[in-house]
Design a protein around this motif. Structure first.
Motif, PDB file in Angstrom:
ATOM      1  N   ILE A  19      -7.930  -3.828   7.626  1.00  0.00           N
ATOM      2  CA  ILE A  19      -6.774  -3.105   7.087  1.00  0.00           C
ATOM      3  C   ILE A  19      -5.488  -3.603   7.721  1.00  0.00           C
ATOM      4  O   ILE A  19      -4.479  -3.811   7.041  1.00  0.00           O
ATOM      5  N   LEU A  20      -5.503  -3.834   9.033  1.00  0.00           N
ATOM      6  CA  LEU A  20      -4.304  -4.339   9.699  1.00  0.00           C
ATOM      7  C   LEU A  20      -3.952  -5.739   9.208  1.00  0.00           C
ATOM      8  O   LEU A  20      -2.774  -6.063   9.021  1.00  0.00           O
ATOM      9  N   ALA A  21      -4.951  -6.570   8.984  1.00  0.00           N
ATOM     10  CA  ALA A  21      -4.685  -7.915   8.470  1.00  0.00           C
ATOM     11  C   ALA A  21      -4.097  -7.843   7.061  1.00  0.00           C
ATOM     12  O   ALA A  21      -3.156  -8.573   6.734  1.00  0.00           O
ATOM     13  N   LEU A  22      -4.633  -6.961   6.225  1.00  0.00           N
ATOM     14  CA  LEU A  22      -4.103  -6.822   4.865  1.00  0.00           C
ATOM     15  C   LEU A  22      -2.693  -6.243   4.873  1.00  0.00           C
ATOM     16  O   LEU A  22      -1.870  -6.600   4.029  1.00  0.00           O
ATOM     17  N   ALA A  23      -2.410  -5.373   5.829  1.00  0.00           N
ATOM     18  CA  ALA A  23      -1.051  -4.821   5.922  1.00  0.00           C
ATOM     19  C   ALA A  23      -0.062  -5.924   6.275  1.00  0.00           C
ATOM     20  O   ALA A  23       1.064  -5.950   5.775  1.00  0.00           O
ATOM     21  N   GLY A  24      -0.477  -6.844   7.137  1.00  0.00           N
ATOM     22  CA  GLY A  24       0.389  -7.971   7.469  1.00  0.00           C
ATOM     23  C   GLY A  24       0.634  -8.869   6.270  1.00  0.00           C
ATOM     24  O   GLY A  24       1.741  -9.367   6.058  1.00  0.00           O
ATOM     25  N   LEU A  25      -0.394  -9.083   5.466  1.00  0.00           N
ATOM     26  CA  LEU A  25      -0.229  -9.904   4.269  1.00  0.00           C
ATOM     27  C   LEU A  25       0.634  -9.211   3.226  1.00  0.00           C
ATOM     28  O   LEU A  25       1.331  -9.863   2.454  1.00  0.00           O
ATOM     29  N   ALA A  26       0.601  -7.892   3.199  1.00  0.00           N
ATOM     30  CA  ALA A  26       1.372  -7.153   2.200  1.00  0.00           C
ATOM     31  C   ALA A  26       2.871  -7.346   2.387  1.00  0.00           C
ATOM     32  O   ALA A  26       3.634  -7.252   1.426  1.00  0.00           O
TER      33      ALA A  26
END
Length: 122
Positions: A19-26
């Motif tokens: 989730i943290l990695a996807l938040a960074g990509l967002a």
């Protein structure tokens, strides 16, 4: 039982990291990211001294216009020395924290409830 607990913990940790990695990509999906690039560059130099606005020589017309604009702001009831950028950054931080709480709390609580057996597949 301990191995089961460790397995659940590692699964929760993997999900949180995902989730943290996807938040960074967002953040790369922002429409106005090109417009905000100078602000991001400026923010990275936090320790750098800022130059006073009156460092550069201004013409008489520039000074007259700035005084006229200042008087118009005062007449309309707006503080001419207010820094709107700071307020916008604070507002952005509040929305960021609220958004993270909105997404992470249900995900973490749902994962915990599923692992604890409170939620079962139908």
């Amino acid at each position: 039982e301990f191995e089961e607990w460790v397995g659940r913990f590692l699964a929760m940790l993997r999900l949180t990291l995902l989730i943290l990695a996807l938040a960074g990509l967002a953040s790369s999906l922002q429409v106005s990211s090109a417009l905000r690039q100078p602000a991001l560059t400026r923010r990275s130099a936090v320790g750098a001294p800022r130059l006073a606005p009156d460092v550069f020589m201004k013409s008489k017309e520039d000074r007259e216009f700035e005084e006229w604009a200042r008087q118009k702001k005062i007449a309309s009831g707006v503080d001419p020395d207010e820094d709107f950028g700071t307020g916008r950054r604070v507002e952005s931080s509040i929305y960021l924290v609220g958004g993270l709480v909105t997404v992470l709390v249900p995900v973490i609580a749902g994962t915990w409830a599923y692992n604890a057996g409170y939620l079962t597949p139908q």
